[in-house]
Design a protein around this motif. Structure first.
Motif, PDB file in Angstrom:
ATOM      1  N   ARG A   1     -28.753 -52.018  15.267  1.00 22.30           N
ATOM      2  CA  ARG A   1     -29.578 -51.721  16.431  1.00 22.30           C
ATOM      3  C   ARG A   1     -29.016 -52.379  17.700  1.00 22.30           C
ATOM      4  O   ARG A   1     -29.685 -52.446  18.707  1.00 22.30           O
ATOM      5  CB  ARG A   1     -31.016 -52.176  16.195  1.00 22.30           C
ATOM      6  N   ASP A   2     -27.776 -52.865  17.609  1.00 27.05           N
ATOM      7  CA  ASP A   2     -27.151 -53.444  18.792  1.00 27.05           C
ATOM      8  C   ASP A   2     -27.166 -52.402  19.915  1.00 27.05           C
ATOM      9  O   ASP A   2     -26.672 -51.287  19.727  1.00 27.05           O
ATOM     10  CB  ASP A   2     -25.718 -53.865  18.466  1.00 27.05           C
ATOM     11  N   PRO A   3     -27.725 -52.731  21.075  1.00 26.34           N
ATOM     12  CA  PRO A   3     -27.974 -51.716  22.097  1.00 26.34           C
ATOM     13  C   PRO A   3     -26.800 -51.424  23.014  1.00 26.34           C
ATOM     14  O   PRO A   3     -26.862 -50.473  23.790  1.00 26.34           O
ATOM     15  CB  PRO A   3     -29.111 -52.353  22.902  1.00 26.34           C
ATOM     16  N   THR A   4     -25.737 -52.208  22.944  1.00 23.77           N
ATOM     17  CA  THR A   4     -24.693 -52.116  23.969  1.00 23.77           C
ATOM     18  C   THR A   4     -24.065 -50.731  24.047  1.00 23.77           C
ATOM     19  O   THR A   4     -23.872 -50.181  25.136  1.00 23.77           O
ATOM     20  CB  THR A   4     -23.607 -53.171  23.714  1.00 23.77           C
ATOM     21  N   LEU A   5     -23.710 -50.154  22.912  1.00 19.43           N
ATOM     22  CA  LEU A   5     -23.077 -48.837  22.909  1.00 19.43           C
ATOM     23  C   LEU A   5     -24.010 -47.781  23.488  1.00 19.43           C
ATOM     24  O   LEU A   5     -23.585 -46.936  24.290  1.00 19.43           O
ATOM     25  CB  LEU A   5     -22.653 -48.457  21.489  1.00 19.43           C
ATOM     26  N   ALA A   6     -25.288 -47.827  23.107  1.00 16.41           N
ATOM     27  CA  ALA A   6     -26.245 -46.847  23.628  1.00 16.41           C
ATOM     28  C   ALA A   6     -26.405 -46.977  25.142  1.00 16.41           C
ATOM     29  O   ALA A   6     -26.512 -45.979  25.861  1.00 16.41           O
ATOM     30  CB  ALA A   6     -27.601 -47.021  22.944  1.00 16.41           C
TER      31      ALA A   6
ATOM     32  N   SER B   1     -19.602 -55.972  26.377  1.00 11.29           N
ATOM     33  CA  SER B   1     -20.543 -57.079  26.206  1.00 11.29           C
ATOM     34  C   SER B   1     -21.084 -57.575  27.544  1.00 11.29           C
ATOM     35  O   SER B   1     -22.162 -58.184  27.600  1.00 11.29           O
ATOM     36  CB  SER B   1     -19.862 -58.240  25.459  1.00 11.29           C
ATOM     37  N   ALA B   2     -20.374 -57.302  28.630  1.00  9.50           N
ATOM     38  CA  ALA B   2     -20.834 -57.732  29.959  1.00  9.50           C
ATOM     39  C   ALA B   2     -22.058 -56.964  30.424  1.00  9.50           C
ATOM     40  O   ALA B   2     -22.725 -57.368  31.379  1.00  9.50           O
ATOM     41  CB  ALA B   2     -19.699 -57.559  30.977  1.00  9.50           C
ATOM     42  N   LEU B   3     -22.394 -55.875  29.740  1.00 10.67           N
ATOM     43  CA  LEU B   3     -23.517 -55.041  30.176  1.00 10.67           C
ATOM     44  C   LEU B   3     -24.873 -55.632  29.831  1.00 10.67           C
ATOM     45  O   LEU B   3     -25.868 -55.334  30.506  1.00 10.67           O
ATOM     46  CB  LEU B   3     -23.417 -53.653  29.536  1.00 10.67           C
ATOM     47  N   VAL B   4     -24.955 -56.439  28.779  1.00  9.83           N
ATOM     48  CA  VAL B   4     -26.253 -56.828  28.212  1.00  9.83           C
ATOM     49  C   VAL B   4     -26.232 -58.292  27.810  1.00  9.83           C
ATOM     50  O   VAL B   4     -25.278 -58.753  27.174  1.00  9.83           O
ATOM     51  CB  VAL B   4     -26.566 -55.963  26.961  1.00  9.83           C
ATOM     52  N   ASP B   5     -27.290 -59.042  28.165  1.00 14.93           N
ATOM     53  CA  ASP B   5     -27.489 -60.371  27.597  1.00 14.93           C
ATOM     54  C   ASP B   5     -28.940 -60.803  27.782  1.00 14.93           C
ATOM     55  O   ASP B   5     -29.724 -60.136  28.467  1.00 14.93           O
ATOM     56  CB  ASP B   5     -26.521 -61.406  28.176  1.00 14.93           C
ATOM     57  N   ALA B   6     -29.309 -61.882  27.128  1.00 17.86           N
ATOM     58  CA  ALA B   6     -30.688 -62.379  27.189  1.00 17.86           C
ATOM     59  C   ALA B   6     -30.674 -63.883  27.033  1.00 17.86           C
ATOM     60  O   ALA B   6     -29.706 -64.471  26.538  1.00 17.86           O
ATOM     61  CB  ALA B   6     -31.541 -61.735  26.092  1.00 17.86           C
ATOM     62  N   THR B   7     -31.774 -64.508  27.440  1.00 17.17           N
ATOM     63  CA  THR B   7     -31.875 -65.962  27.326  1.00 17.17           C
ATOM     64  C   THR B   7     -33.323 -66.367  27.092  1.00 17.17           C
ATOM     65  O   THR B   7     -34.252 -65.698  27.564  1.00 17.17           O
ATOM     66  CB  THR B   7     -31.345 -66.649  28.608  1.00 17.17           C
TER      67      THR B   7
ATOM     68  N   GLY C   1     -38.925 -65.232  27.423  1.00 15.01           N
ATOM     69  CA  GLY C   1     -37.550 -64.759  27.373  1.00 15.01           C
ATOM     70  C   GLY C   1     -37.244 -63.803  28.508  1.00 15.01           C
ATOM     71  O   GLY C   1     -38.141 -63.179  29.091  1.00 15.01           O
ATOM     72  N   LEU C   2     -35.956 -63.696  28.835  1.00 15.98           N
ATOM     73  CA  LEU C   2     -35.517 -62.809  29.902  1.00 15.98           C
ATOM     74  C   LEU C   2     -34.269 -62.073  29.443  1.00 15.98           C
ATOM     75  O   LEU C   2     -33.380 -62.654  28.814  1.00 15.98           O
ATOM     76  CB  LEU C   2     -35.207 -63.604  31.180  1.00 15.98           C
ATOM     77  N   ALA C   3     -34.208 -60.773  29.738  1.00 22.56           N
ATOM     78  CA  ALA C   3     -33.042 -59.960  29.391  1.00 22.56           C
ATOM     79  C   ALA C   3     -32.497 -59.279  30.639  1.00 22.56           C
ATOM     80  O   ALA C   3     -33.245 -58.920  31.540  1.00 22.56           O
ATOM     81  CB  ALA C   3     -33.414 -58.907  28.348  1.00 22.56           C
ATOM     82  N   ARG C   4     -31.172 -59.136  30.660  1.00 24.01           N
ATOM     83  CA  ARG C   4     -30.488 -58.438  31.748  1.00 24.01           C
ATOM     84  C   ARG C   4     -29.682 -57.288  31.155  1.00 24.01           C
ATOM     85  O   ARG C   4     -28.948 -57.455  30.181  1.00 24.01           O
ATOM     86  CB  ARG C   4     -29.542 -59.383  32.480  1.00 24.01           C
ATOM     87  N   VAL C   5     -29.804 -56.109  31.770  1.00 16.48           N
ATOM     88  CA  VAL C   5     -29.022 -54.949  31.361  1.00 16.48           C
ATOM     89  C   VAL C   5     -28.448 -54.299  32.614  1.00 16.48           C
ATOM     90  O   VAL C   5     -29.188 -54.019  33.562  1.00 16.48           O
ATOM     91  CB  VAL C   5     -29.879 -53.927  30.584  1.00 16.48           C
ATOM     92  N   GLU C   6     -27.144 -54.058  32.611  1.00 16.51           N
ATOM     93  CA  GLU C   6     -26.511 -53.361  33.733  1.00 16.51           C
ATOM     94  C   GLU C   6     -26.576 -51.859  33.466  1.00 16.51           C
ATOM     95  O   GLU C   6     -25.939 -51.352  32.555  1.00 16.51           O
ATOM     96  CB  GLU C   6     -25.069 -53.826  33.907  1.00 16.51           C
ATOM     97  N   THR C   7     -27.368 -51.173  34.251  1.00 14.98           N
ATOM     98  CA  THR C   7     -27.555 -49.732  34.104  1.00 14.98           C
ATOM     99  C   THR C   7     -26.696 -48.994  35.127  1.00 14.98           C
ATOM    100  O   THR C   7     -26.082 -49.593  36.008  1.00 14.98           O
ATOM    101  CB  THR C   7     -29.022 -49.349  34.325  1.00 14.98           C
ATOM    102  N   ALA C   8     -26.660 -47.670  35.023  1.00 14.40           N
ATOM    103  CA  ALA C   8     -25.931 -46.871  36.009  1.00 14.40           C
ATOM    104  C   ALA C   8     -26.458 -47.134  37.411  1.00 14.40           C
ATOM    105  O   ALA C   8     -25.712 -47.082  38.386  1.00 14.40           O
ATOM    106  CB  ALA C   8     -26.050 -45.388  35.667  1.00 14.40           C
ATOM    107  N   ARG C   9     -27.751 -47.445  37.530  1.00  2.00           N
ATOM    108  CA  ARG C   9     -28.382 -47.650  38.836  1.00  2.00           C
ATOM    109  C   ARG C   9     -28.293 -49.082  39.339  1.00  2.00           C
ATOM    110  O   ARG C   9     -28.541 -49.338  40.506  1.00  2.00           O
ATOM    111  CB  ARG C   9     -29.849 -47.218  38.762  1.00  2.00           C
ATOM    112  N   GLY C  10     -27.995 -50.017  38.469  1.00  2.00           N
ATOM    113  CA  GLY C  10     -27.912 -51.406  38.889  1.00  2.00           C
ATOM    114  C   GLY C  10     -28.499 -52.345  37.852  1.00  2.00           C
ATOM    115  O   GLY C  10     -28.734 -51.974  36.694  1.00  2.00           O
ATOM    116  N   THR C  11     -28.756 -53.579  38.284  1.00  2.00           N
ATOM    117  CA  THR C  11     -29.249 -54.613  37.378  1.00  2.00           C
ATOM    118  C   THR C  11     -30.719 -54.407  37.057  1.00  2.00           C
ATOM    119  O   THR C  11     -31.556 -54.298  37.945  1.00  2.00           O
ATOM    120  CB  THR C  11     -29.052 -56.007  38.004  1.00  2.00           C
ATOM    121  N   LEU C  12     -31.017 -54.389  35.755  1.00  2.00           N
ATOM    122  CA  LEU C  12     -32.385 -54.283  35.254  1.00  2.00           C
ATOM    123  C   LEU C  12     -32.743 -55.584  34.559  1.00  2.00           C
ATOM    124  O   LEU C  12     -31.986 -56.084  33.718  1.00  2.00           O
ATOM    125  CB  LEU C  12     -32.490 -53.121  34.259  1.00  2.00           C
TER     126      LEU C  12
END
Length: 333
Positions: free
Chosen positions: A78-83, A240-246, A253-264
């Motif tokens: 279920r690793d989300p990076t590829l999706a 791997s630079a697209l997704v991380d969490a802390t 908790g907080l998660a960051r995802v780089e989308t086509a539109r920008g930082t989510l």
């Protein structure tokens, strides 16, 4: 739930757009999650967000895992990076092949509709890393012949700063007030997120920026990122630079995802296995901030007719890529 719209009002004096104003009717879903069992978060969010669905799903799951102190395995099915990457590739192809050519009314790739449909079908059929790598080789070769649609523009006003690329851990201390989700700022200022912020340092993009061609710079940056993401299908480590969490604290908790539109960004606080507080900071809130990129670049923009004003506003809005529909209204200054 209704997705809402961005109401973009332009004050026009017959020669230029004097000012611009934004009113968003986009509902804040995050507040509706409060009090629900945490397990419902990953069920509700992908159903509500029709655009960037995989990115929203990834951010929701990762921030919950971080709050619970769970660590997702890199090889988890279920690793989300590829999706997330494939979703962004489809978005970039859609803009470059489907949105901009008819808008600019210029000849551009006679078979673009068929090409987009074929690539989207192949991308959405990818199920694992091996299939992604094979497709990545084919798409990379095809992209060698793709160019950004040409657009002549020049920004009259001083543009907003670009959002730096920060990790989830770096973001943890910056989301510091309740209204951050609706009107986010960085260092106290409205900023721009998205492909331009991520690729402004590339020589071709930097040259366009230096000439004040910010819409064309965004188109060039979109094509650069499309090529970068496609290369990532072959070399997954770069994605791997697209997704991380802390984990911010116990139950937070907080998660960051780089989308086509920008930082989510997604941030959750959990109490008794229920959502105590949830925040979603989407790219649209950055780029369509009341003092943000759209407002700044529209102000002082030359427009000899109302149609010209509407076309310029449409092009600028699309280059900033909102995740909800927008409406343009022109009033006399």
């Amino acid at each position: 739930m209704e997705q809402g719209v961005l109401q973009l009002t332009l004050a026009w004096d017959g020669k230029e757009i004097v000012s611009a104003e934004i009113v968003s009717t986009r509902p804040m879903l995050a507040g509706a999650l409060r009090g629900l069992p945490v397990a419902r978060v990953s069920e509700i969010i992908p159903r509500v967000f029709s655009l960037c669905r995989n990115a929203q799903d990834a951010a929701a799951r990762l921030c919950v895992q971080a709050a619970r102190g769970e660590r997702a395995a890199v090889d988890d099915a279920r690793d989300p990076t590829l999706a997330v990457a494939i979703e962004a590739i489809v978005e970039h192809l859609y803009h470059l092949l489907m949105v901009w050519p008819p808008l600019l009314q210029k000849p551009y790739r006679a078979n673009r509709i068929q090409e987009f449909g074929a690539w989207r079908k192949r991308l959405q059929a990818v199920v694992d890393a091996a299939a992604a790598a094979a497709l990545g080789v084919d798409l990379s070769n095809w992209l060698n012949e793709l160019e950004a649609p040409p657009f002549a523009d020049r920004v009259a006003a001083a543009a907003v700063a670009l959002l730096p690329q920060l990790s989830a851990a770096e973001w943890a201390a910056l989301i510091d007030h309740e209204d951050f989700a609706t009107q986010p700022t960085f260092a106290g200022q409205a900023v721009e997120t998205g492909v331009l912020a991520r690729h402004a340092g590339e020589p071709g993009v930097a040259l366009l920026l230096a000439g004040g061609q910010r819409v064309q710079a965004r188109l060039a940056a979109r094509l650069l990122e499309l090529r970068w993401l496609t290369a990532g299908l072959v070399e997954p480590s770069r994605l791997s630079a697209l997704v991380d969490a802390t984990a911010i604290a116990v139950g937070c908790g907080l998660a960051r995802v780089e989308t086509a539109r920008g930082t989510l960004l997604h941030r959750i606080e959990i109490a008794a296995d229920c959502v105590e507080r949830y925040r979603i900071i989407a790219p649209t809130e950055w780029n369509f901030h009341p003092q943000g990129a759209f407002v700044r670049e529209m102000s002082g923009c030359p427009a000899q007719t109302r149609d010209d004003a509407r076309i310029r506003a449409t092009c600028l809005a699309l280059s900033l890529d909102p995740c909800v529909p927008f409406e343009i209204r022109i009033v006399d200054a």
